[in-house]
Design a protein around this motif. Structure first.
Motif, mmCIF file in Angstrom:
data_model
loop_
_atom_site.group_PDB
_atom_site.id
_atom_site.type_symbol
_atom_site.label_atom_id
_atom_site.label_comp_id
_atom_site.label_asym_id
_atom_site.label_seq_id
_atom_site.Cartn_x
_atom_site.Cartn_y
_atom_site.Cartn_z
ATOM 1 N N LEU A 19 30.202 28.840 71.133
ATOM 2 C CA LEU A 19 29.553 30.148 71.161
ATOM 3 C C LEU A 19 28.077 29.937 71.426
ATOM 4 O O LEU A 19 27.547 28.838 71.195
ATOM 5 C CB LEU A 19 29.759 30.904 69.854
ATOM 6 C CG LEU A 19 28.964 30.466 68.619
ATOM 7 C CD1 LEU A 19 28.950 31.594 67.584
ATOM 8 C CD2 LEU A 19 29.553 29.198 67.994
ATOM 9 N N PRO A 20 27.382 30.968 71.918
ATOM 10 C CA PRO A 20 25.952 30.823 72.175
ATOM 11 C C PRO A 20 25.137 30.900 70.890
ATOM 12 O O PRO A 20 25.412 31.726 70.010
ATOM 13 C CB PRO A 20 25.637 32.012 73.095
ATOM 14 C CG PRO A 20 26.682 33.029 72.757
ATOM 15 C CD PRO A 20 27.908 32.265 72.375
ATOM 16 N N GLY A 21 24.140 30.024 70.766
ATOM 17 C CA GLY A 21 23.208 30.112 69.653
ATOM 18 C C GLY A 21 22.265 31.285 69.835
ATOM 19 O O GLY A 21 22.190 31.886 70.910
ATOM 20 N N VAL A 22 21.502 31.582 68.795
ATOM 21 C CA VAL A 22 20.637 32.757 68.824
ATOM 22 C C VAL A 22 19.508 32.624 69.846
ATOM 23 O O VAL A 22 19.054 33.598 70.425
ATOM 24 C CB VAL A 22 20.077 33.047 67.407
ATOM 25 C CG1 VAL A 22 19.195 31.919 66.925
ATOM 26 C CG2 VAL A 22 19.331 34.372 67.364
ATOM 27 N N GLY A 23 19.043 31.399 70.099
ATOM 28 C CA GLY A 23 17.988 31.188 71.090
ATOM 29 C C GLY A 23 16.590 31.471 70.556
ATOM 30 O O GLY A 23 16.392 31.747 69.371
ATOM 31 N N ARG A 24 15.629 31.419 71.456
ATOM 32 C CA ARG A 24 14.213 31.589 71.104
ATOM 33 C C ARG A 24 13.697 32.934 71.580
ATOM 34 O O ARG A 24 14.282 33.586 72.443
ATOM 35 C CB ARG A 24 13.382 30.477 71.748
ATOM 36 C CG ARG A 24 13.816 29.062 71.409
ATOM 37 C CD ARG A 24 13.253 28.598 70.093
ATOM 38 N NE ARG A 24 13.557 27.196 69.850
ATOM 39 C CZ ARG A 24 12.690 26.334 69.354
ATOM 40 N NH1 ARG A 24 11.463 26.708 69.066
ATOM 41 N NH2 ARG A 24 13.053 25.087 69.136
ATOM 42 N N ALA A 25 12.551 33.323 71.021
ATOM 43 C CA ALA A 25 11.915 34.586 71.405
ATOM 44 C C ALA A 25 10.410 34.385 71.419
ATOM 45 O O ALA A 25 9.890 33.333 71.045
ATOM 46 C CB ALA A 25 12.304 35.697 70.432
ATOM 47 N N GLY A 26 9.691 35.416 71.872
ATOM 48 C CA GLY A 26 8.240 35.329 71.938
ATOM 49 C C GLY A 26 7.762 34.877 73.292
ATOM 50 O O GLY A 26 8.502 34.274 74.065
ATOM 51 N N ALA A 27 6.502 35.137 73.563
ATOM 52 C CA ALA A 27 5.939 34.794 74.864
ATOM 53 C C ALA A 27 5.996 33.302 75.140
ATOM 54 O O ALA A 27 6.175 32.870 76.276
ATOM 55 C CB ALA A 27 4.496 35.293 74.942
#
Length: 237
Positions: A51-59
Motif C-alpha cells: 500500500l502507499p505510505g502517507v508521503g511528505r508535504a510542504g514546500a
C-alpha cells in the motif's frame, strides 16, 4: 520472466494513465515508473500485499503529510489508506500509484506475507559478512542509510514471544516486523532521507521465493553479536 513482467507492468501503466495523474515536476515524473514499478513488482511477481505510505508535504517536502506535527517516521507509514487495505491486486496498486506517484511503497508484514528482522546498518553489514562466512543462507535484505531488514518467513506474535523468551539475551538493536506491521520497500525514500534499496534482491527458485525461518536468523544474529570483536554481547545500535 523479467521480460514478461515488464510487458505486464507497461500495460498496467498505460491502462491507468490519465491527465489527472500527470506529475507536476521533473522529480515526480522520474518517480512515477520507479515507485509504480516497484509496487507492481511486489504485488504481481511476489504476491506481497502493499500500500502507499502517507508521503511528505510542504514546500520543501520535509514534513509528514499526516496530521501529527511530531511524526517520528515522516512519510514512511500508512495513513489513508490504512494498513488493512494492503493489496496484491495489480489494478488496485496501479490505481493508488498513478494518483499518488511519489508515495513510498509499504509491505504489510505477516499473514501470508514475509516478516522481517531489522537492525542498525553498520551492525547488520558486519553480521551479514560473518553469517556469509559461516555459510548461513539468507533471504532478501532491504537497506536504508540507517537500518537493514532481513526478510524471513511469516511468523506469529506467539511464536516470536516464545523465541525471545527462550533467549538469555537479545541484541537491543533488533526490531521485529511481524503480523500487523509494515516495512518500507525500495525504491522509496527513507523517513530520515536517503534511498531504500535492495542489499540483496528477492530471487525465486524452483519452489518460489525462499525465506529463512525467524528462529534461524535471530539465533545467527545473537551468535554473531556474542562473538563480536572486543567481546561485545550486543550488536551496537
Amino acid at each position: 520472466m523479467r521480460e514478461i513482467l515488464g510487458r505486464r507492468l507497461q500495460r498496467l501503466r498505460d491502462r491507468f494513465k490519465s491527465p489527472r495523474a500527470a506529475p507536476r515536476s521533473t522529480a515526480a515524473a522520474a518517480a512515477v515508473p520507479s515507485l509504480l514499478d516497484g509496487a507492481l513488482t511486489c504485488a504481481t511477481l511476489w504476491r506481497w500485499p502493499v500500500l502507499p505510505g502517507v508521503g511528505r508535504a510542504g514546500a520543501d517536502s520535509t514534513r509528514c503529510a499526516c496530521p501529527d506535527p511530531d511524526c517520528v517516521v515522516p512519510g514512511a507509514h500508512p495513513f489513508d489508506p490504512g494498513l488493512l487495505a494492503a493489496s496484491a491486486d495489480a489494478r488496485m496498486v496501479a490505481w493508488w500509484w498513478t494518483r499518488r506517484p511519489t508515495a513510498p511503497v509499504l509491505l504489510a508484514t505477516g499473514g501470508a506475507a514475509p516478516c522481517a528482522v531489522s537492525l542498525s546498518a553498520g551492525a547488520a553489514a558486519r553480521a551479514v559478512v560473518r553469517l556469509d562466512a559461516q555459510g548461513m543462507r539468507l533471504g532478501p535484505i532491504v537497506a536504508t542509510p540507517t537500518r537493514w531488514s532481513l526478510l524471513v518467513a511469516p511468523y506469529s506474535l506467539e511464536r516470536l514471544g516464545e523465541l525471545l523468551y527462550a533467549k538469555d539475551h537479545v541484541p537491543s538493536s533488533l526490531r521485529f516486523h511481524g503480523e500487523g506491521g509494515y516495512l518500507l520497500l525500495p525504491p522509496s525514500t527513507a523517513s530520515g532521507g536517503g534511498q531504500v534499496r535492495w542489499e540483496r534482491e528477492p530471487a525465486a527458485g524452483r519452489d518460489g521465493l525462499w525465506l529463512p525461518e525467524v528462529e534461524a536468523v535471530v539465533d545467527a544474529l545473537v551468535e554473531a553479536s556474542s562473538g563480536a570483536p572486543g567481546g561485545g554481547s550486543r550488536l551496537a545500535y
